[in-house]
Design an enzyme around this catalytic site. Structure first.
Site, PDB file in Angstrom:
ATOM      1  CG  ASP A   1      -9.089  -4.235  15.423  1.00  0.00           C
ATOM      2  OD1 ASP A   1      -8.079  -3.854  16.021  1.00  0.00           O
ATOM      3  OD2 ASP A   1      -9.199  -5.325  14.843  1.00  0.00           O
TER       4      ASP A   1
ATOM      5  CG  ASP B   1     -10.746  -8.808  13.109  1.00  0.00           C
ATOM      6  OD1 ASP B   1     -10.281  -7.989  13.923  1.00  0.00           O
ATOM      7  OD2 ASP B   1     -10.066  -9.625  12.498  1.00  0.00           O
TER       8      ASP B   1
ATOM      9  CG  ASP C   1     -11.326  -5.811  17.966  1.00  0.00           C
ATOM     10  OD1 ASP C   1     -10.458  -5.068  18.439  1.00  0.00           O
ATOM     11  OD2 ASP C   1     -11.192  -6.456  16.916  1.00  0.00           O
TER      12      ASP C   1
END
Lengths: 1144, 321
Positions: free
Chosen positions: A427, A857, A861
Site C-alpha cells: 500500500d 496499514d 488493505d
C-alpha cells in the site's frame, strides 16, 4: 419539556450529520423488525421481568479461550490427532501392547506422551493467557441501576440484557449499549473505537431526543421502554432497531449504539441500556480465527512424510516377505531350525501358515521401522517457530523508538515463508509514507509561500539531472524546533511577519478558516501543550499550521470555537470567540467541509475547504481574483507529491441564513430514507458563491529509510508492486521518490484517462464506454508487451490505473496482462479500490505460484493482507485493523528489510535445514534397524534395547536440532543486509529442493550402512576385550547406538556454521547425556534394564576396541558429507558460502 | 508498566549476555570450510588414522588363532548323506577327535571358543523366550508366558524355562597335549554381572529337559544357576547368526610345533539347519582377538582421506591459477 427539546436540537448541530457513518438503514429494513433475523426484544430497565427472562439471552460472561477446564484434554487431544503422523503413532502405541510389537509397550508410549504432552502444554499455556485476560475483563466493575432508585457497582459478567448502566469517562463499555443520554444536555457523547477498527480519532454518538432527558435517578426510575432489533451479527457499522417508548416508535441507527470494546471519551458519563451481551456483542461476533496459512515448506514436508511412509511400507514389505520365506522353510518333518520349536508356535511364527505370519509380521515391521517417521518433528518445528517468533518480537533493529512498538509475529507458523517472498504488494499511504501529514506550503492570494523542497521534488530534480542550488529537502530536524505536522518555512509568514504582506487581510482570513473550519477537539496535555484530536491527519495539520502562524485554536464546546489570535492592529494576542452555528461535515462524496460561524463582530460567515475540483466551480464571480495563480500553484504542488486543499469563505446575510437554517433543522429531525439526500442538497445550496482565499499543500512524508529499504529489496530481486488509491501523477512521483521507478527505467502507462474515452463518457452510454475501454486497454497491453520484447535489456516500470485494471484482470486478458506485469521490474497500480487490491494479490499469487507478501496499514488493505501468503501490517497511525488481520506487524516499512532479509532468510534456512536433518537422523537410525533385521532372519527383533530406541528422538537428538532451528545463522544480520542477493536462496528454494532433501536421505542411508557394517565387522566374532569375552547382542546394540548418536550429533556440528555456547552445550551435551543415560539405566536392576544391565560399565567402557570402533565410525560417516561440502564450498559455492569465505 | 521495565532493561544492559542472546548476537565461533582448513582436516584425519590403523593391525597380527571346523569331519562317513539322522540317533556314538597343530607360540591364557554359524540366536521368538525373573527368583515366579512352549512340562514349571535354555549347546571338549590332559579352566567364562545379578544363587534347575523332545544340553540340578556358567554364556544371546562363545581357558602356554588333540562329543544338532560348528583356540591382547578389519578400515579411511586431500589441493591450486 418543549423547551428542553428545543435546546437539544440546537445543541446537536455539531454532529448534525456525519455522512461517513451514515446508517445504511432504510425504511424497508426497519419493516423487517420482528421477522427472522430481527427478532431480538429488549425490555429496557426491566432485566428481571418475566418476558425478558423468558427470552433467555446470553449473559455477559465472555470467554475467548479455545478450551475449558473440562474439555481441554479431549479437545486438545483431538486437535493433536488430526495429524496423520500422530494417528500413526497412536495406533502403534495401542498395538505395542500386543504380541505383535517388536518392543515393549511403555517404551513407545512414553515418547508419544512426551511429544503430545509438550504440544498440549504449549496450547494450554497459550490458552491460560487468554483466560487471564478474560477473567480481568469479566470482573471489571460497572454501575447498574438496581431498580430501587440507586446505582450499584456490579461485575461485567453479571450484566443482563435490559440493564440500565452508567458508564463514566474513560471507561470501556461493558456490552453493546443503547445510548439513552449523556453528560451533555443534547445527548452527545464521544467514543474511541481503537479496539474495534483501530481508528484513533474520536467518534460522536448521539442519543434520541426523547431519551436524552433521562439523566438522573428520578427519571431513570420511571423509564420503561421496549427495543426490538436485529439479532446479533458482526456488522460494526450497521444497526437496525426500533424503540417503543411512550406509545411512540422511534427508529434506531448505529448513532445510538455504543459498542463493547470502545471507550467513552470527553464525556462525563452516559446512561445506556444493555442490548447485546457477552458473545452476542458485535466485537465478539467479529472475533474469529484468522484464516490459517501453511507454508510451502510445510506442504513439501508433508510430501516427504508420505515418501517416508512409502519407504516404511516398502521396507516392511521386504522384511515380511523375507520373513515369510524363512519361516516357511522351517516347516517340514525335520523342523529345520528346531531351536525355534516351529512345531508348537504361535500364529506369528507359524511355518504352516507363512502367509498369515508374514502379514502379521508386516504390521510388526510397520512398528519397528516407525523410527523412519520422526515422531517429534512436528512438535520440534512448533517449538522452534515459537522461539523464532520471540526473536522477531525482541529484535531491537525492528523496534520503533518513537512509537515504542516492536515488531510482532502474530502467528508463528509463517516464519520461514518470510525467506521466500517473491513479490511484495504494498500500500502507499501510511505504508511507504508516514501518513503523518505535514503542512509544507500554501498559496494565499495568488502568492506561493513555503520554501524548501519535498523529497519528491528532490527525487524529480535528481531524475532530470538538475543541479540543486536550493538547500536539500526541507529537513525539519536541523532547524531544531520541529513541530509535528508542521514543516513550513517562510520568513514572510512566520513570526507575525504576514501582517506586512500585501494581502495581509486575505492571509488572516485564510488562517482563520484553517483554525475554525474543522472538527478537531483540543486537548491540553500535562505539560500545558495543546494537542488536537482530529478525524484525519490532514485536518490536524491545518489546525497546527494555524496555531503556528498565530491562530491558536484552544477551546471547542458545543456552541463555540475559541482562538488566540494575533491582532494585526495592536500586535497583541487576543482571544476571539466564534459562535459555531452549523458544521457541514466532510465526506468522500462531497469532498469538502464547511462551518457556519458568527464572528465576534457578529458577522455571519461560511468557511469552507475542499478539493480543487469541487471548490473552483463554487466560486462566485468576484471571488475568482486569484484563481489562475492558485490553480497553477496547485498543479505544481501535486506534481511535487503534495495533497492540496482549496480554502474559501462566504459572507452570509442573516435573513437568508435563517430561512436556510429552518429548513436544515427540519431536514435533520426528519426520519426517512431521503433524509441524507435532503441534507446534502441543503448543504449544497449554501456552499455557493465562495470567495477564494488560497490553497494548502500538505506533504505525506515518505517514511524514514523507505528508499534504501526498497533499494535493498530490489537488490534481493524481490518484485515490488504498489497498490494505491492515489492519482496517477502522485503515484508516479512517489514511485520516483522511493526509488521504485529509477531514472534508467522505461515507463509503460496503461490508463483510461484518454481523450477519446472521456469523450465517450460524456455521452454516457455505458456499453459503448465499456467496449471502447476494453479495446483500449487490450491495445495498450499489447503495445507494452511488444515494447518489452524489443528492448530486453532495459528495465520497465508498469503503471496502471484502477479502471484499466478492472478490464485488464478480466478472464480473457489476465494472462496477457500478467505476462506484461511479470516482465516489469516495478508495477504501480493507482486509483485501485480495496477490492481490486485483493484481486490483484490473488492474481499475483496464482500466476507466479510463488510467495506473495502484502503490506499495508489501513482497513482498506485488509483484503489484500488476508489474501496474500503473508500479510504484514504496519502498526502506524491508521490504527490496528490491518494489524489485526496480519501475520506480522511492524512499525515502519523499513523494518521489512530486517524482517525479510535477516529473519526471513534465517528462519527459512533454519527450518529447511532442520527438516532435512530430522529426516536424516531418523533414516540413519531406522535403517540400522533394517540392516540388523537382515542378519536376524527378519524376525522383527530390534537391534537395540527398547528404551534406547524410545529415547532417541526425545533425549539424544532433540536439543541440537532445536538449536539448529532456533539459533543457526549462516551469516550475521549485517552481512545479510549487505548482501541482499543472499535472499534468493530462499526464493529459489535452494535449501529445500528435492535433490537436496533426497541427498540428505541418501546420506542417512549411507550413514546407516557405514555404521552397521563397520560395527559388526569390528566388534563381533572374535574377542572384543583382553579377557576373551565376545560381543553379544547387547554389546553390538550399544556400540551401534553409540555410533548413531555420535554420528548424527557430529553431522549436526558439521552442517551448522554458527557455534555459540548453546550449540556446544546441546551437541556435546547430547552425546554426554547418552553416556550418562547408559550409566544410570545400566545400573537399574536387570528386570527393568534387561539387556542394558551393566553393559557399558562392565563390557564396553573398558574395551579399547569399542572406543576405536566408535571413533572410526563417527569419522567415516562424517567424511562423505564433509567431502561434499568441502568441494561444493570451494568449487560450486552458494551465495552464503561466498559471503562466508570472503569474510574469513 | 512492563513497557517501562523493558525500556530500562533496553537502555541498561545493552551489552548483557541476555540482550545479546535476544538479539542473536552472542559471541560465536563460525567455522568456515576454507581450503586451508579442509586440507588440514583431511591431513589430520589421514595422519592420525593411518598410524592407528597400522598399530591396530599389528596388534591383530600378534594374536594367534587356530580355527577348526568339525561338524562334518565328526560325522562318520556312512552318515555323511544324512547328518540329521546321525545326530538324532542316540545309539550312534558321538565322540570324535580333532588335531590342532600350533604354528606360533601361544601364550596363556588361551581362550577356547566354539563357533556356530547360521544359528539365529537373535530371532525374535528365541530372544524373548526366557524369563529373567525366573532365572533370578526361581520357580516361584509365575509370569513366564514368554517361555511357551517350554514354560512347563507335565504340569510342572521348567526352570530355566524357554527356548534359549532348552537349546543349550552341549558339545564337550577335552584337550590333550602329547600324553597329558591340558587343564581347561571353565570358570569365569560368563559375565560377572550375569553371575551375580541375573542368575539366582538359590535357583536350581528343575524339571529341565524332561519333555518328550529334548533340545540341547542338560543341567546338573544340584548346581545353582549362578554357577552354571555354560548356561549363562549360552543365554547371553549372540548378536549375529554367526557367533563364538567362550568355552574355557587353557592356562598353559602352547609352543610352536605342539599338537593338541581334542576329544569331543558331537552332540549338538546344527545339521538340520546347515549350521557350521567350529572350535577356536585364540590368544588375546589389549585389543581382544584376531581381527584385521578394524586396522584395515583405519588404514583405508586414513589413506583415502590423504588422497582426497591431495586431489582437493591440486584442484584448488589449478582453479586458482
Amino acid at each position: 419539556m418543549a423547551r428542553v427539546r428545543k435546546s437539544s436540537i440546537h445543541l446537536s448541530k455539531l454532529c448534525s450529520f456525519s455522512c461517513c457513518c451514515r446508517p445504511p438503514s432504510t425504511t424497508d429494513e426497519h419493516a423487517r423488525i420482528g421477522q427472522k433475523g430481527y427478532s431480538r426484544v429488549v425490555y429496557c430497565n426491566e432485566p428481571d421481568s418475566q418476558e425478558q427472562i423468558r427470552l433467555n439471552y446470553r449473559g455477559n460472561y465472555v470467554s475467548t479461550t479455545k478450551y475449558t477446564a473440562a474439555n481441554f484434554i479431549p479437545k486438545s487431544l483431538f486437535e493433536q490427532f488430526r495429524r496423520v503422523a500422530n494417528v500413526y503413532f497412536l495406533v502403534v502405541a495401542c498395538v505395542s501392547f500386543s504380541p505383535l510389537a517388536p518392543y515393549s509397550g511403555p517404551s513407545i508410549v512414553v515418547p508419544l506422551i512426551i511429544v503430545i504432552g509438550a504440544t498440549m502444554a504449549k496450547e494450554g499455556i497459550e490458552d491460560w493467557h487468554r483466560r487471564i485476560q478474560d477473567v480481568e475483563a469479566n470482573n471489571r466493575q460497572v454501575e447498574v441501576y438496581d431498580g430501587n432508585g440507586s446505582f450499584k457497582e456490579i461485575k461485567w459478567k453479571d450484566i443482563c440484557v435490559g440493564d440500565l448502566v452508567k458508564v463514566h469517562k474513560d471507561e470501556y463499555f461493558p456490552a453493546d449499549l443503547f445510548l439513552l443520554s449523556s453528560g451533555y444536555q443534547d445527548g452527545v457523547c464521544y467514543v474511541e473505537t481503537m479496539n474495534l477498527d483501530g481508528e484513533t480519532n474520536l467518534k460522536s454518538k448521539h442519543a434520541l431526543g426523547v431519551t436524552s432527558v433521562i439523566r438522573d435517578v428520578e427519571t431513570v426510575k420511571g423509564f420503561r421502554a421496549v427495543i426490538k432489533c436485529e439479532d446479533p451479527n458482526e456488522h460494526l457499522y450497521s444497526f437496525i432497531g426500533t424503540l417503543y417508548y411512550e406509545c411512540q416508535q422511534y427508529s434506531l441507527s448505529p448513532q445510538q449504539i455504543l459498542l463493547r470494546g470502545s471507550k467513552l471519551k470527553n464525556t462525563d458519563y452516559i446512561y445506556g441500556v444493555v442490548i447485546f451481551t457477552g458473545h452476542d456483542t458485535k466485537v465478539m461476533q467479529n472475533a474469529m480465527d484468522p484464516p490459517s496459512k501453511r507454508t510451502r515448506i510445510e506442504r513439501r514436508m508433508d510430501k516427504i512424510i508420505y515418501v517416508l511412509f512409502i519407504t516404511l511400507i516398502l521396507v516392511s514389505f521386504i522384511g515380511s516377505l523375507s520373513f515369510g520365506i524363512e519361516t516357511k522353510k522351517d516347516n517340514g518333518g525335520d523342523y529345520r531350525r528346531w531351536y525355534l520349536r516351529p512345531d508348537s508356535t504361535t500364529v506369528f511364527f507359524d511355518p504352516r501358515r507363512p502367509l498369515v505370519a508374514a502379514f502379521l509380521h508386516f504390521l510388526t515391521g510397520l512398528m519397528l521401522y516407525g523410527y523412519l517417521i520422526p515422531i517429534s518433528l512436528y512438535v520440534s518445528i512448533e517449538i522452534c517457530k515459537v522461539l523464532q517468533s520471540i526473536f522477531i518480537n525482541q529484535d531491537q533493529a525492528m523496534y520503533d523508538e518513537q512509537t515504542e512498538r516492536p515488531a510482532h509475529a502474530r502467528t508463528s507458523n509463517l516464519n520461514e515463508e518470510l525467506g521466500q517472498v517473491y513479490t511484495i504488494l504494498s500500500d502507499k499511504t501510511g505504508t511507504l509514507t508516514c501518513n503523518s501529514m505535514e503542512f509544507v506550503k500554501c498559496s494565499i492570494a495568488g502568492t506561493a509561500y513555503g520554501r524548501g523542497m519535498t523529497e519528491v521534488e528532490v527525487a524529480l530534480a535528481r531524475k532530470s539531472g538538475e543541479i540543486l542550488d536550493e538547500p536539500m529537502a526541507i529537513d525539519a530536524v536541523e532547524s531544531g524546533e520541529y513541530v509535528k505536522g508542521f514543516n513550513f518555512r517562510d520568513e514572510r509568514i512566520m513570526d507575525g511577519k504576514w501582517m506586512d504582506e500585501p494581502h495581509s487581510d486575505v492571509i488572516q482570513k485564510f488562517f482563520r478558516v484553517l483554525g475554525t473550519c474543522h472538527t478537531a477537539v483540543p486537548e491540553v496535555t500535562e505539560s500545558d501543550q495543546i494537542v488536537y484530536e482530529a478525524e484525519s491527519a490532514d485536518e490536524a495539520a491545518f489546525v497546527i499550521a494555524a496555531r503556528e502562524v498565530g491562530f491558536q485554536f484552544f477551546v471547542r464546546d458545543q456552541t463555540s470555537i475559541q482562538l488566540h489570535e494575533l491582532d494585526p492592529i495592536s500586535g497583541k494576542t487576543v482571544d476571539r470567540v466564534y459562535e459555531l452555528l452549523n458544521v457541514l461535515e466532510f465526506s468522500s462524496a462531497r469532498r469538502r467541509m464547511s462551518v457556519i460561524i458568527r464572528s465576534p463582530e457578529k458577522q455571519l460567515l461560511l468557511l469552507a475547504k475542499g478539493a480543487d475540483s469541487v471548490m473552483f466551480e463554487r466560486l462566485s464571480e468576484h471571488g475568482r481574483m486569484f484563481k489562475v495563480q492558485t490553480k497553477e500553484h496547485i498543479e505544481r504542488y501535486s506534481e511535487a507529491g503534495l495533497r492540496t486543499m482549496v480554502v474559501a469563505y462566504r459572507e452570509l446575510d442573516d435573513d437568508g441564513y435563517k430561512m436556510w437554517e429552518q429548513e436544515y433543522a427540519k431536514a435533520k429531525t426528519s426520519v426517512g430514507a431521503d433524509r441524507d439526500d435532503l441534507l446534502d442538497e441543503l448543504a449544497d445550496r449554501i456552499e455557493r458563491d465562495l470567495i477564494l482565499l488560497g490553497a494548502t499543500a500538505v506533504e505525506d512524508k515518505l517514511q524514514k529509510g523507505v528508499p534504501s529499504c526498497i533499494d535493498k529489496l530490489a537488490r534481493a530481486r524481490i518484485r515490488i508492486w504498489v497498490l494505491t488509491g492515489d492519482k496517477k501523477g502522485t503515484a508516479i512521483n512517489i514511485g520516483y521518490a522511493c526509488g521504485l521507478l529509477r531514472p534508467g527505467m522505461k515507463q509503460i502507462v496503461i490508463t483510461l484517462e484518454l481523450p477519446q474515452i472521456e469523450e465517450l463518457e460524456k455521452q454516457g452510454d455505458k456499453d459503448i464506454i465499456a467496449q471502447a475501454s476494453l479495446e483500449s486497454v487490450e491495445q495498450q497491453i499489447r503495445d507494452g508487451k511488444s515494447q518489452v520484447a524489443k528492448e530486453s535489456s532495459t528495465e520497465f516500470g508498469l503503471i496502471i490505473d484502477g479502471k484499466s485494471l478492472f478490464f485488464a484482470v478480466d478472464e480473457n486478458r489476465v494472462n496477457c496482462f500478467m505476462d506484461l506485469a511479470m516482465s516489469c521490474a516495478t508495477v504501480i497500480c493507482c486509483r485501485s479500490s480495496p477490492k481490486q487490491k485483493a484481486v490483484v494479490t490473488r492474481l499475483v499469487k496464482s500466476v507466479t505460484g510463488k510467495t506473495t507478501l502484502a503490506i499495508g496499514d489501513g482497513a482498506n488493505d485488509v483484503g489484500m493482507i488476508q489474501e496474500a501468503d503473508i500479510g504484514v501490517g504496519i502498526s502506524g497511525v491508521e490504527g490496528m485493523q490491518a494489524v489485526m488481520s496480519s501475520d506480522f506487524s511492524i512499525a515502519q516499512f523499513r523494518f521489512l528489510e530486517n524482517l525479510l532479509l535477516v529473519h526471513g532468510h534465517w528462519c527459512y534456512r533454519r527450518i529447511a535445514m532442520m527438516i532435512c536433518y530430522f529426516f536424516y537422523k531418523n533414516i540413519t537410525f531406522g535403517f540400522t534397524l533394517f540392516w540388523f533385521e537382515v542378519y536376524a532372519s527378519f524376525s522383527g527383533q530390534p537391534a537395540y534395547n527398547d528404551w534406547y530406541m524410545s529415547c532417541y528422538n526425545v533425549l539424544f537428538t532433540s536439543l541440537p536440532v532445536i538449536a539448529l532451528g532456533v539459533f543457526d545463522q549462516d551469516v550475521s544480520a549485517s552481512l545479510c543486509l549487505e548482501h541482499p542477493l543472499l535472499y534468493q536462496e530462499g526464493v529459489q528454494n535452494i535449501l529445500f529442493r528435492w535433490i537436496r532433501i533426497l541427498g540428505w536421505m541418501f546420506n542417512g542411508v549411507l550413514s546407516s550402512i557405514i555404521i552397521f557394517f563397520l560395527t559388526i565387522n569390528s566388534i563381533t566374532g572374535q574377542a572384543f576385550r583382553n579377557d576373551g569375552h565376545v560381543a553379544d547382542y547387547s554389546v553390538l546394540g550399544l556400540t551401534m547406538y553409540t555410533c548413531v548418536v555420535l554420528t548424527v550429533n557430529c553431522q549436526m556440528a558439521l552442517s551448522i556454521n554458527y557455534f555459540t555456547w548453546i550449540q556446544h552445550l546441546f551437541i556435546w551435551g547430547s552425546i554426554t547425556l547418552w553416556f550418562i543415560f547408559l550409566l544410570v539405566y545400566g545400573s537399574i536392576p536387570p528386570p527393568l534394564s534387561t539387556t542394558a544391565y551393566k553393559v557399558f560399565i562392565e563390557a564396553c567402557g573398558p574395551s579399547i576396541r569399542f572406543w576405536l570402533t566408535a571413533l572410526l565410525v563417527a569419522i567415516t560417516t562424517l567424511l562423505p558429507l564433509f567431502t561434499y561440502r568441502a568441494f561444493q564450498t570451494r568449487f560450486r559455492p552458494m551465495e552464503h558460502d561466498k559471503i562466508q569465505t570472503r569474510r574469513s | 508498566m512492563s513497557e517501562t521495565n523493558s525500556d530500562r532493561q533496553r537502555r541498561g544492559d545493552r551489552e548483557s549476555a541476555f540482550y545479546l542472546f535476544t538479539q542473536q548476537r552472542l559471541p560465536a565461533c563460525k567455522p568456515v570450510l576454507t581450503p586451508p582448513w579442509v586440507i588440514t582436516i583431511y591431513f589430520l584425519v589421514g595422519f592420525i588414522f593411518v598410524p592407528v590403523g597400522l598399530f591396530t593391525l599389528r596388534a591383530s597380527h600378534s594374536v594367534v588363532e587356530i580355527e577348526e571346523r568339525y561338524d562334518i569331519e565328526c560325522v562318520p562317513s556312512q552318515f555323511r548323506n544324512d547328518k540329521v539322522s546321525y545326530i538324532q540317533d542316540d545309539s550312534v556314538p558321538k565322540n570324535c577327535s580333532l588335531l590342532f597343530k600350533v604354528d606360533k607360540y601361544m601364550k596363556a591364557p588361551i581362550y577356547i571358543y566354539y563357533q556356530l554359524e547360521n544359528y539365529y540366536q537373535n530371532h525374535r521368538r528365541y530372544v524373548r523366550s526366557r524369563s529373567d525373573q525366573q532365572l533370578l527368583h526361581g520357580r516361584n515366579f509365575h509370569g513366564t508366558s514368554y517361555c511357551q512352549p517350554l514354560e512347563s512340562s507335565n504340569n510342572r514349571p521348567i526352570v530355566p524355562c524357554g527356548l534359549i535354555a532348552w537349546s543349550l549347546f552341549n558339545d564337550t571338549f577335552t584337550f590333550i597335549r602329547g600324553k597329558a590332559l591340558l587343564k581347561v579352566n571353565r570358570t569365569n567364562i560368563a559375565w560377572k554381572s550375569d553371575r551375580d545379578h541375573k542368575f539366582g544363587k538359590n535357583v536350581y534347575p528343575f524339571n529341565f529337559q524332561n519333555g518328550t523332545w529334548i533340545g540341547g544340553g542338560k543341567l546338573n540340578p544340584r548346581i545353582p544357576l549362578s554357577n552354571q556358567e555354560d548356561l549363562i554364556v549360552w543365554m547371553r544371546i549372540s548378536a549375529l547368526p554367526s557367533f563364538r562363545k567362550l568355552y574355557g581357558r587353557i592356562e598353559e602356554d602352547l609352543d610352536v610345533g605342539d599338537y593338541v588333540v581334542v576329544q569331543l562329543m558331537n552332540d549338538y544338532n546344527t545339521y538340520s539347519f546347515g549350521g557350521k560348528k567350529k572350535l577356536v583356540l585364540s590368544t588375546s591382547n589389549w585389543l581382544g582377538g584376531k581381527n584385521d578389519f578394524l586396522g584395515l578400515a583405519y588404514v583405508f579411511v586414513g589413506s583415502s582421506s590423504l588422497t582426497v586431500a591431495i586431489v582437493f589441493m591440486l584442484l584448488h591450486l589449478r582453479s586458482q591459477r
